[in-house]
Write an enzyme that holds these catalytic residues in place. Structure first.
Site, PDB file in Angstrom:
ATOM      1  N   THR A  37       0.120   0.148   6.997  1.00 51.81           N
ATOM      2  CA  THR A  37       0.170  -0.606   5.551  1.00 51.81           C
ATOM      3  C   THR A  37       0.536  -1.878   5.979  1.00 51.81           C
ATOM      4  OG1 THR A  37       1.518  -1.631   4.246  1.00 51.81           O
ATOM      5  CG2 THR A  37       2.817  -0.112   5.447  1.00 51.81           C
ATOM      6  N   GLY A  38       0.112  -3.386   5.367  1.00 55.93           N
ATOM      7  CA  GLY A  38       0.621  -4.703   5.856  1.00 55.93           C
ATOM      8  C   GLY A  38      -0.718  -5.027   5.755  1.00 55.93           C
ATOM      9  N   ARG A  49     -13.015  -9.102  -0.259  1.00 50.49           N
ATOM     10  CA  ARG A  49     -12.159  -8.632   0.487  1.00 50.49           C
ATOM     11  C   ARG A  49     -11.794  -7.272   1.006  1.00 50.49           C
ATOM     12  NH1 ARG A  49      -7.566  -6.495   1.928  1.00 50.49           N
ATOM     13  NH2 ARG A  49      -6.209  -6.949   4.479  1.00 50.49           N
ATOM     14  N   THR A  99       0.799  -1.410   0.345  1.00 48.93           N
ATOM     15  CA  THR A  99      -0.040   0.207  -0.029  1.00 48.93           C
ATOM     16  C   THR A  99       1.138   1.401   0.145  1.00 48.93           C
ATOM     17  OG1 THR A  99      -1.518  -1.083   1.352  1.00 48.93           O
ATOM     18  CG2 THR A  99      -1.796   2.038   1.343  1.00 48.93           C
ATOM     19  N   GLY A 158      -9.875  -4.101   3.083  1.00 43.95           N
ATOM     20  CA  GLY A 158      -8.768  -4.287   4.193  1.00 43.95           C
ATOM     21  C   GLY A 158      -8.858  -2.309   5.196  1.00 43.95           C
ATOM     22  N   ASP A 159      -7.678  -2.534   6.224  1.00 40.20           N
ATOM     23  CA  ASP A 159      -8.190  -1.629   7.021  1.00 40.20           C
ATOM     24  C   ASP A 159      -7.581   0.000   5.543  1.00 40.20           C
ATOM     25  OD1 ASP A 159      -5.446  -2.009   5.314  1.00 40.20           O
ATOM     26  OD2 ASP A 159      -4.856  -0.083   7.272  1.00 40.20           O
TER      27      ASP A 159
HETATM   28  N1  ASP Z   1      -3.212  -2.591   4.266  1.00 42.91           N
HETATM   29  C1  ASP Z   1      -3.253  -3.189   3.063  1.00 42.91           C
HETATM   30  C2  ASP Z   1      -4.568  -4.765   2.978  1.00 42.91           C
HETATM   31  O1  ASP Z   1      -4.506  -5.387   4.267  1.00 42.91           O
HETATM   32  C3  ASP Z   1      -2.129  -3.862   2.281  1.00 42.91           C
HETATM   33  C4  ASP Z   1      -0.737  -3.824   2.272  1.00 42.91           C
HETATM   34  O2  ASP Z   1      -0.326  -2.564   2.738  1.00 42.91           O
HETATM   35  O3  ASP Z   1       0.126  -4.215   2.052  1.00 42.91           O
HETATM   36  O4  ASP Z   1      -5.324  -4.300   2.100  1.00 42.91           O
END
Ligand code: ASP
Length: 334
Positions: free
Chosen positions: A245-246, A222, A194, A224-225
């Site tokens: 991120t993550g 799906r 991200t 995410g955050d």
């Molecule tokens: N945070 C992002 C998500 O879960 C993915 C990422 O930052 O790698 O959609």
């Protein structure tokens, strides 16, 4: 004078460092209750600064340069992340991003402006510049979140082009993945996920943006955050901003970016606040060993911080014409 105006005027009338501390916790003459931040924060008006997650120097430098030319934080970050959204080789945002397990590339994005406005789009197909689209939701609709087909139709009404996001390369990688269909998001596997970007402009105003395709080979639908206010991104122009991120599921469960900003409001610097938000995830048990989460943050004075669960996370910074790569500290040193 209301509190926001008072702060703005205090910052803007300074020539750089405004001496001492100021009682920012005042509203109509009454002292605010919990603003440790307000009582201790020396008001330094930083030179324009842009920071972003991962190895996104082309995007961050674009934003940094726009800030130096006097553009607003909001304009700079939307143009900055657009550079990577249009980069087919970046497999985690925009065109060329990794699809869901059914081969659909669905993008999420959100933006927050200095006046506390927010706009987001969720699970959007066929549109490259979803950060700009999130801004349109914020500025041109009575809503804050638009999802899927409705968001896509809104994009066309605003002049966005329909584009195929699945490139030959991302299609080939997906077909390869289908051979095992093994869903195991790997820590730092892309080394640039991200894009979260935070900036302060020459007026001292803060804005933030987040754009992503989410987790590669996620289930259809799906989200995410990243597009969710307070989780993937939060901006408070009085205090600072944070972006995550993550593993989005874990950031959502701890409302991570809002937490980082509130910790700064209560007196922590950006580094301490990012560390505490990561520790909240760690405290939930050993699962953290299998996923990465990282935060970056900035406060009103232009101080920055970043922290991750695992090694391998970097933050980009651009200030005073100087791009910098900051290798983030992390928790799991065993
Ligand atoms: N945070 C992002 C998500 O879960 C993915 C990422 O930052 O790698 O959609």
């Amino acid at each position: 004078m209301n509190r926001r105006k008072f702060i703005q005027n205090t910052v803007l009338t300074g020539t750089g460092i405004v001496a001492g501390t100021v009682a920012l916790g005042c509203e109509g003459g009454k002292e605010g209750s919990n603003d440790a931040f307000a009582k201790t924060q020396p008001l330094i008006k930083p030179s324009p600064i842009s920071i972003s997650t991962w190895n996104t120097s082309s995007a961050n430098n674009a934003s940094g340069k726009l800030l130096e030319q006097g553009n607003s934080a909001l304009d700079a970050i939307i143009s900055g992340v657009a550079v990577e959204e249009a980069n087919e080789e970046n497999t985690t945002v925009g065109i060329g991003a990794t699809p869901d397990r059914e081969g659909n590339v669905t993008l999420d994005a959100c933006v927050m402006s200095p006046d506390g406005d927010y706009g987001a789009v969720l699970a959007v197909e066929n549109i490259v510049h979803v950060a700009a689209l999130a801004r349109k939701v914020m500025e041109e609709t009575p809503h804050v979140i638009m999802a899927s087909k409705g968001a896509e139709e809104f994009a066309y009404s605003q002049g966005f082009k329909k584009e195929k996001l699945l490139t030959p390369a991302s299609e080939k990688a997906w077909k390869e993945w289908l051979k095992t269909s093994d869903y195991k998001p790997e820590i730092n596997i892309e080394n640039h996920d991200t894009i979260g970007m935070l900036a302060i402009d020459d007026k001292g105003d803060i804005a933030g943006v987040c754009t992503t395709s989410g987790l590669g080979y996620k289930m259809k639908g799906r989200v995410g955050d990243s597009p969710i206010i307070g989780s993937g991104l939060f901006v408070d122009n009085e205090v600072g901003a944070a972006v995550a991120t993550g593993m989005g599921e874990e950031v959502l469960k701890t409302v991570g970016s809002f937490l980082v900003v509130e910790l700064m409001r209560n007196g922590m610097n950006p580094q301490e606040a990012c560390e505490e938000a990561i520790h909240r995830i760690i405290k939930k048990g050993d699962r953290y060993k299998n996923f990465q989460v990282a935060y970056i943050a900035i406060n009103k004075a232009g101080e920055t911080g970043s922290y991750a669960i695992h090694d391998g996370f970097t933050m980009m910074k651009h200030q005073d014409g100087k791009p910098e790569v900051i290798v983030s500290d992390y928790y799991n040193k065993i």
